[in-house]
Write a protein that holds these residues in place. Structure first.
Motif, PDB file in Angstrom:
ATOM      1  N   PHE A  64       0.671  -1.161   0.071  1.00 52.20           N
ATOM      2  CA  PHE A  64       0.240  -0.089  -0.050  1.00 52.20           C
ATOM      3  C   PHE A  64       0.802   1.121  -0.455  1.00 52.20           C
ATOM      4  O   PHE A  64       0.895   2.186  -0.484  1.00 52.20           O
ATOM      5  CB  PHE A  64      -1.252  -0.022   0.934  1.00 52.20           C
ATOM      6  N   ASN A  65       2.256   0.604   0.494  1.00 50.22           N
ATOM      7  CA  ASN A  65       3.003   2.676   0.887  1.00 50.22           C
ATOM      8  C   ASN A  65       4.105   2.539  -0.326  1.00 50.22           C
ATOM      9  O   ASN A  65       5.251   2.929   0.048  1.00 50.22           O
ATOM     10  CB  ASN A  65       4.044   2.858   2.045  1.00 50.22           C
ATOM     11  N   ARG A  66       3.753   2.264  -1.576  1.00 50.86           N
ATOM     12  CA  ARG A  66       4.508   2.145  -2.651  1.00 50.86           C
ATOM     13  C   ARG A  66       3.661   2.353  -4.120  1.00 50.86           C
ATOM     14  O   ARG A  66       2.574   2.839  -3.818  1.00 50.86           O
ATOM     15  CB  ARG A  66       4.981   0.772  -3.166  1.00 50.86           C
ATOM     16  N   HIS A  67       4.117   2.602  -5.349  1.00 49.37           N
ATOM     17  CA  HIS A  67       3.444   2.848  -6.569  1.00 49.37           C
ATOM     18  C   HIS A  67       2.779   4.196  -6.287  1.00 49.37           C
ATOM     19  O   HIS A  67       2.115   4.971  -7.862  1.00 49.37           O
ATOM     20  CB  HIS A  67       2.688   1.858  -6.757  1.00 49.37           C
ATOM     21  N   PHE A  68       3.268   5.328  -5.792  1.00 51.07           N
ATOM     22  CA  PHE A  68       2.334   6.175  -5.669  1.00 51.07           C
ATOM     23  C   PHE A  68       2.511   7.093  -7.075  1.00 51.07           C
ATOM     24  O   PHE A  68       1.692   7.907  -7.552  1.00 51.07           O
ATOM     25  CB  PHE A  68       2.623   7.233  -4.295  1.00 51.07           C
ATOM     26  N   HIS A  69       3.867   7.324  -8.093  1.00 56.38           N
ATOM     27  CA  HIS A  69       4.296   8.193  -8.148  1.00 56.38           C
ATOM     28  C   HIS A  69       3.173   7.673  -9.711  1.00 56.38           C
ATOM     29  O   HIS A  69       2.827   8.273 -10.601  1.00 56.38           O
ATOM     30  CB  HIS A  69       5.094   8.149  -8.593  1.00 56.38           C
ATOM     31  N   GLU A  70       3.130   6.281 -10.034  1.00 55.24           N
ATOM     32  CA  GLU A  70       2.454   5.863 -11.247  1.00 55.24           C
ATOM     33  C   GLU A  70       1.667   5.798 -10.598  1.00 55.24           C
ATOM     34  O   GLU A  70       0.398   6.204 -11.783  1.00 55.24           O
ATOM     35  CB  GLU A  70       2.602   4.628 -10.923  1.00 55.24           C
ATOM     36  N   SER A  71       0.474   5.683  -9.898  1.00 53.58           N
ATOM     37  CA  SER A  71      -1.233   5.813  -9.389  1.00 53.58           C
ATOM     38  C   SER A  71      -1.120   7.931  -9.664  1.00 53.58           C
ATOM     39  O   SER A  71      -1.791   8.156 -10.377  1.00 53.58           O
ATOM     40  CB  SER A  71      -1.115   5.425  -8.589  1.00 53.58           C
ATOM     41  N   ILE A  72      -0.390   8.195  -9.335  1.00 53.96           N
ATOM     42  CA  ILE A  72      -0.814   9.798  -9.289  1.00 53.96           C
ATOM     43  C   ILE A  72      -0.898  10.033 -10.616  1.00 53.96           C
ATOM     44  O   ILE A  72      -1.359  11.456 -11.487  1.00 53.96           O
ATOM     45  CB  ILE A  72       0.212  10.839  -8.439  1.00 53.96           C
ATOM     46  N   ALA A  73       0.350   9.587 -11.617  1.00 53.30           N
ATOM     47  CA  ALA A  73       0.461   9.916 -12.962  1.00 53.30           C
ATOM     48  C   ALA A  73      -0.666   9.649 -14.609  1.00 53.30           C
ATOM     49  O   ALA A  73      -0.395  10.115 -15.446  1.00 53.30           O
ATOM     50  CB  ALA A  73       1.804   9.713 -13.743  1.00 53.30           C
ATOM     51  N   THR A  92      -6.984   2.283 -11.456  1.00 51.03           N
ATOM     52  CA  THR A  92      -7.592   1.150 -10.464  1.00 51.03           C
ATOM     53  C   THR A  92      -8.137   1.183  -8.935  1.00 51.03           C
ATOM     54  O   THR A  92      -8.545   1.968  -8.787  1.00 51.03           O
ATOM     55  CB  THR A  92      -6.817  -0.764  -9.942  1.00 51.03           C
ATOM     56  N   THR A  93      -8.979   0.683  -8.500  1.00 48.97           N
ATOM     57  CA  THR A  93      -9.559   1.202  -7.063  1.00 48.97           C
ATOM     58  C   THR A  93      -8.641   1.025  -6.219  1.00 48.97           C
ATOM     59  O   THR A  93      -8.122   2.042  -5.952  1.00 48.97           O
ATOM     60  CB  THR A  93      -9.997  -0.496  -6.346  1.00 48.97           C
ATOM     61  N   PHE A  94      -6.797   0.475  -6.499  1.00 48.38           N
ATOM     62  CA  PHE A  94      -5.356   1.025  -5.834  1.00 48.38           C
ATOM     63  C   PHE A  94      -5.186   2.119  -6.241  1.00 48.38           C
ATOM     64  O   PHE A  94      -4.679   3.355  -5.431  1.00 48.38           O
ATOM     65  CB  PHE A  94      -4.760   0.085  -6.092  1.00 48.38           C
ATOM     66  N   ALA A  95      -4.983   2.523  -7.398  1.00 50.92           N
ATOM     67  CA  ALA A  95      -4.531   3.721  -8.020  1.00 50.92           C
ATOM     68  C   ALA A  95      -5.581   5.602  -7.585  1.00 50.92           C
ATOM     69  O   ALA A  95      -5.119   5.608  -6.946  1.00 50.92           O
ATOM     70  CB  ALA A  95      -4.691   4.166  -9.160  1.00 50.92           C
ATOM     71  N   ALA A  96      -7.132   4.754  -7.475  1.00 54.40           N
ATOM     72  CA  ALA A  96      -7.373   5.714  -6.961  1.00 54.40           C
ATOM     73  C   ALA A  96      -7.656   6.319  -5.690  1.00 54.40           C
ATOM     74  O   ALA A  96      -7.968   7.225  -4.827  1.00 54.40           O
ATOM     75  CB  ALA A  96      -9.131   5.026  -7.789  1.00 54.40           C
ATOM     76  N   GLU A 135      -3.241   8.335 -16.593  1.00 58.07           N
ATOM     77  CA  GLU A 135      -3.681   8.974 -17.179  1.00 58.07           C
ATOM     78  C   GLU A 135      -5.776   8.505 -18.243  1.00 58.07           C
ATOM     79  O   GLU A 135      -5.806   8.574 -18.329  1.00 58.07           O
ATOM     80  CB  GLU A 135      -3.183   9.306 -18.748  1.00 58.07           C
ATOM     81  N   ARG A 136      -5.169   7.060 -17.716  1.00 56.86           N
ATOM     82  CA  ARG A 136      -6.398   5.560 -17.829  1.00 56.86           C
ATOM     83  C   ARG A 136      -6.922   5.417 -16.720  1.00 56.86           C
ATOM     84  O   ARG A 136      -6.790   6.164 -15.452  1.00 56.86           O
ATOM     85  CB  ARG A 136      -5.435   4.232 -17.981  1.00 56.86           C
ATOM     86  N   ALA A 137      -8.228   4.772 -16.959  1.00 58.07           N
ATOM     87  CA  ALA A 137      -9.335   4.695 -15.295  1.00 58.07           C
ATOM     88  C   ALA A 137      -7.974   4.353 -14.452  1.00 58.07           C
ATOM     89  O   ALA A 137      -8.038   3.204 -15.058  1.00 58.07           O
ATOM     90  CB  ALA A 137     -10.423   3.835 -16.037  1.00 58.07           C
TER      91      ALA A 137
END
Length: 336
Positions: A101-110, A116-120, A112-114
């Motif tokens: 849960f405390n990784r991938h924040f850069h990917e989620s913020i950037a 995932t629940t994780f990224a949202a 442009e597609r719909a």
């Protein structure tokens, strides 16, 4: 005003999950602050600390002493809170994606597609914090001394936070590993209007260290820090910090070479010499030849231990400070 923000995120089964946050709007002449806990949903201590601190912040606001706006998110991870399995909360990794849960924040913020629940969820959490000038993320380790993670650019000014919380160690990092704190720092470096003054991850001892006494002690420390930083109008005495600041590269992480019964021969906070035995693993109980001794790769201080005493091969057994870069350091995070 002090309003609960009506927010929610979509769970993995499509249900709406509340993301509870309180925002206390100060006068505007002090730094804005974001405080959160439970990003890893099974790290409980910070939730109790913010629960204890929030009434005191409300009182300061109601008495006109709140200079800066403070956002408080006591349970930052509704996705993780929904993951009770076999009587335990599995809150470190997301079930649906196996992501920390405390990784991938850069990917989620950037993205442009719909999302995932994780990224949202990560986008929503980052959105709550992105405008703050002081961002504190409360975590706990497995079994540990109180310590901090902090970008080297905030040091030594960040000694005031370490002193207020009586942190024993400050681990200073240079390279981001996709954590929430790293995303906040990158945003502050990228946006000239951000005016980020401090971002830090606070490790509040171990996951079992949850009590009224500890929560009050930590809430008092955070309150003193906010006063000293001009967020609250209240004079406080400045305290000196006599802890240890260590570059991330100097930290020694000791992994279990075999599975078995983990027996420690050192205590938290103990200083050990290079080569000294610090633990042993009984791989096959009943067979004396199966005992494997773990030794300190360099002289240092024991910062964390694994609270589980039956350990799997490859799991983290201990972390120690060091005076020189670890031979095993490859960059990135200390833990997966």
């Amino acid at each position: 005003m002090h309003d609960m923000l009506a927010m929610s995120v979509t769970g993995d089964s499509g249900e709406r999950l509340p993301l509870r946050a309180w925002r206390l709007a100060g006068r505007g002449d002090g730094p804005s602050v974001h405080l959160q806990a439970g990003l890893h949903a099974d790290e409980i201590a910070g939730m109790h600390v913010l629960h204890t601190l929030l009434p005191r912040l409300r009182e300061a606001h109601e008495n006109g002493r709140l200079a800066g706006t403070v956002t408080v998110v006591p349970q930052a991870n509704p996705l993780g809170l929904a993951q009770f399995r076999h009587g335990r909360l599995l809150g470190r990794f997301h079930d649906a994606t196996s992501r920390n849960f405390n990784r991938h924040f850069h990917e989620s913020i950037a993205t442009e597609r719909a999302p995932t629940t994780f990224a949202a969820w990560q986008q929503a959490l980052f959105g709550l914090a992105r405008g703050a000038q002081i961002v504190l993320d409360l975590h706990t380790d497995s079994d540990a001394l109180p310590y901090l993670y902090m970008h080297r650019g905030f040091w030594p000014e960040g000694r005031d936070l370490a002193a207020a919380l009586n942190a024993q160690v400050a681990i200073l990092w240079d390279d981001d590993d996709g954590a929430f704190e790293g995303a906040i720092v990158a945003h502050g470096q990228r946006d000239p209007h951000a005016k980020l003054r401090l971002a830090a991850t606070i490790e509040l001892r171990g996951q079992s260290d949850v009590s009224d006494a500890l929560a009050q002690r930590d809430a008092d420390g955070l309150y003193r820090f906010l006063c000293a930083r001009g967020v609250i109008d209240e004079p406080v005495a400045r305290t000196q910090w006599d802890g240890e600041a260590v570059p991330m590269a100097n930290m020694e992480t000791i992994f279990a070479p075999v599975s078995g019964v983990l027996v420690y021969t050192c205590e938290l906070g103990e200083r050990v010499e290079q080569g000294a035995p610090i633990a042993r693993i009984v791989a096959r109980p009943g067979d004396p030849s199966s005992e494997v001794v773990l030794r300190a790769p360099q002289s240092g201080r024991v910062v964390t231990r694994n609270r589980d005493r039956l350990i799997a091969q490859g799991d983290v057994a201990l972390k120690l400070t060091g005076s020189q870069p670890s031979a095993g350091w490859r960059g990135g995070a200390l833990d997966p």
